[in-house]
Design a protein around this motif. Structure first.
Motif, mmCIF file in Angstrom:
data_model
loop_
_atom_site.group_PDB
_atom_site.id
_atom_site.type_symbol
_atom_site.label_atom_id
_atom_site.label_comp_id
_atom_site.label_asym_id
_atom_site.label_seq_id
_atom_site.Cartn_x
_atom_site.Cartn_y
_atom_site.Cartn_z
ATOM 1 N N ALA A 44 5.991 -3.369 19.727
ATOM 2 C CA ALA A 44 6.268 -4.212 20.894
ATOM 3 C C ALA A 44 7.455 -4.118 21.489
ATOM 4 O O ALA A 44 7.671 -4.130 22.771
ATOM 5 C CB ALA A 44 6.273 -5.806 20.292
ATOM 6 N N SER A 45 8.351 -3.333 20.775
ATOM 7 C CA SER A 45 9.641 -2.979 21.350
ATOM 8 C C SER A 45 9.902 -1.698 21.831
ATOM 9 O O SER A 45 10.915 -1.087 22.052
ATOM 10 C CB SER A 45 10.746 -3.393 20.376
ATOM 11 O OG SER A 45 10.836 -2.785 19.395
ATOM 12 N N GLY A 46 8.827 -0.754 21.710
ATOM 13 C CA GLY A 46 8.906 0.769 22.143
ATOM 14 C C GLY A 46 8.424 1.403 21.131
ATOM 15 O O GLY A 46 7.887 1.198 19.951
ATOM 16 N N TYR A 47 8.842 2.758 20.879
ATOM 17 C CA TYR A 47 8.447 3.661 19.772
ATOM 18 C C TYR A 47 9.537 3.591 18.758
ATOM 19 O O TYR A 47 10.853 3.426 19.071
ATOM 20 C CB TYR A 47 8.595 5.391 20.408
ATOM 21 C CG TYR A 47 7.252 5.544 21.190
ATOM 22 C CD1 TYR A 47 7.250 5.649 22.523
ATOM 23 C CD2 TYR A 47 6.225 5.945 20.412
ATOM 24 C CE1 TYR A 47 6.101 5.909 23.071
ATOM 25 C CE2 TYR A 47 4.933 6.519 21.040
ATOM 26 C CZ TYR A 47 5.187 6.173 22.473
ATOM 27 O OH TYR A 47 3.790 6.650 23.181
ATOM 28 N N ILE A 48 8.995 3.703 17.497
ATOM 29 C CA ILE A 48 9.942 3.505 16.299
ATOM 30 C C ILE A 48 9.365 4.752 15.681
ATOM 31 O O ILE A 48 8.243 5.179 15.588
ATOM 32 C CB ILE A 48 9.830 2.226 15.557
ATOM 33 C CG1 ILE A 48 8.089 2.124 15.071
ATOM 34 C CG2 ILE A 48 10.277 1.318 16.426
ATOM 35 C CD1 ILE A 48 8.195 0.727 14.074
ATOM 36 N N TRP A 49 10.391 5.366 14.810
ATOM 37 C CA TRP A 49 10.205 6.304 13.858
ATOM 38 C C TRP A 49 9.653 6.118 12.717
ATOM 39 O O TRP A 49 10.161 5.093 11.908
ATOM 40 C CB TRP A 49 11.405 7.118 13.684
ATOM 41 C CG TRP A 49 11.392 8.412 12.848
ATOM 42 C CD1 TRP A 49 11.636 8.523 11.516
ATOM 43 C CD2 TRP A 49 10.802 9.678 13.013
ATOM 44 N NE1 TRP A 49 11.418 9.741 10.942
ATOM 45 C CE2 TRP A 49 10.819 10.165 12.021
ATOM 46 C CE3 TRP A 49 10.197 10.143 14.193
ATOM 47 C CZ2 TRP A 49 10.220 11.803 11.922
ATOM 48 C CZ3 TRP A 49 9.457 11.405 14.288
ATOM 49 C CH2 TRP A 49 9.768 12.065 12.920
ATOM 50 N N SER A 50 8.548 6.545 12.110
ATOM 51 C CA SER A 50 7.752 6.372 10.903
ATOM 52 C C SER A 50 7.996 7.624 10.135
ATOM 53 O O SER A 50 7.279 8.542 10.420
ATOM 54 C CB SER A 50 6.479 5.916 11.249
ATOM 55 O OG SER A 50 5.808 5.702 9.865
ATOM 56 N N GLY A 51 8.942 7.573 9.139
ATOM 57 C CA GLY A 51 8.826 8.930 8.368
ATOM 58 C C GLY A 51 7.757 9.048 7.576
ATOM 59 O O GLY A 51 6.972 8.186 6.986
ATOM 60 N N GLY A 52 7.607 10.424 7.142
ATOM 61 C CA GLY A 52 6.554 10.582 6.413
ATOM 62 C C GLY A 52 6.498 10.033 4.863
ATOM 63 O O GLY A 52 7.831 9.799 4.143
ATOM 64 N N TYR A 53 5.551 10.061 4.106
ATOM 65 C CA TYR A 53 5.412 9.395 2.781
ATOM 66 C C TYR A 53 4.246 9.859 2.146
ATOM 67 O O TYR A 53 3.278 10.567 2.627
ATOM 68 C CB TYR A 53 5.482 7.982 2.655
ATOM 69 C CG TYR A 53 4.441 7.307 3.407
ATOM 70 C CD1 TYR A 53 3.192 6.949 2.973
ATOM 71 C CD2 TYR A 53 4.714 7.259 4.874
ATOM 72 C CE1 TYR A 53 2.312 6.294 3.527
ATOM 73 C CE2 TYR A 53 3.539 6.633 5.681
ATOM 74 C CZ TYR A 53 2.209 6.250 4.914
ATOM 75 O OH TYR A 53 1.322 5.661 5.719
ATOM 76 N N TRP A 54 4.363 9.945 0.747
ATOM 77 C CA TRP A 54 3.065 10.313 -0.146
ATOM 78 C C TRP A 54 2.351 9.161 -0.529
ATOM 79 O O TRP A 54 2.758 7.857 -0.725
ATOM 80 C CB TRP A 54 3.665 10.833 -1.338
ATOM 81 C CG TRP A 54 4.225 12.307 -1.411
ATOM 82 C CD1 TRP A 54 5.490 12.683 -1.216
ATOM 83 C CD2 TRP A 54 3.613 13.571 -1.274
ATOM 84 N NE1 TRP A 54 5.556 13.888 -0.991
ATOM 85 C CE2 TRP A 54 4.452 14.535 -0.962
ATOM 86 C CE3 TRP A 54 2.173 14.049 -1.238
ATOM 87 C CZ2 TRP A 54 4.036 15.824 -0.729
ATOM 88 C CZ3 TRP A 54 1.573 15.176 -1.121
ATOM 89 C CH2 TRP A 54 2.829 16.261 -1.026
#
Length: 79
Positions: A44-54
């Motif tokens: 809702a507030s814009g792009y956010i970084w989603s780090g990779g995960y297993w």
């Protein structure tokens, strides 16, 4: 007679996300884990970084493609 008009709404992003962040992928925690790649996600507030995960696949025959899980046909005797 009542007529209802339905219009298609399109959303356009006016601000491009910042350049990609470099993240070192950690070793797999075990057999059958899948690495979900890091990515920019819209909120809702814009792009956010989603780090990779297993993660373990959520169901038998699931395959990760960027953004979602898909069901793939599994032949007898494989798996």
């Amino acid at each position: 007679m009542i007529s209802t008009a339905i219009s298609a709404q399109r959303n356009y992003v006016k601000v491009q996300p910042r350049h990609a962040v470099t993240v070192n992928q950690t070793p797999s925690p075990g057999q059958n884990y899948v690495y979900v790649t890091n990515n920019w996600k819209w909120s809702a507030s814009g792009y956010i970084w989603s780090g990779g995960y297993w993660v373990s696949p959520p169901y038998y025959g699931a395959r990760w493609i960027p953004g979602r899980w898909i069901k793939i046909p599994v032949s007898a005797g494989t798996g």
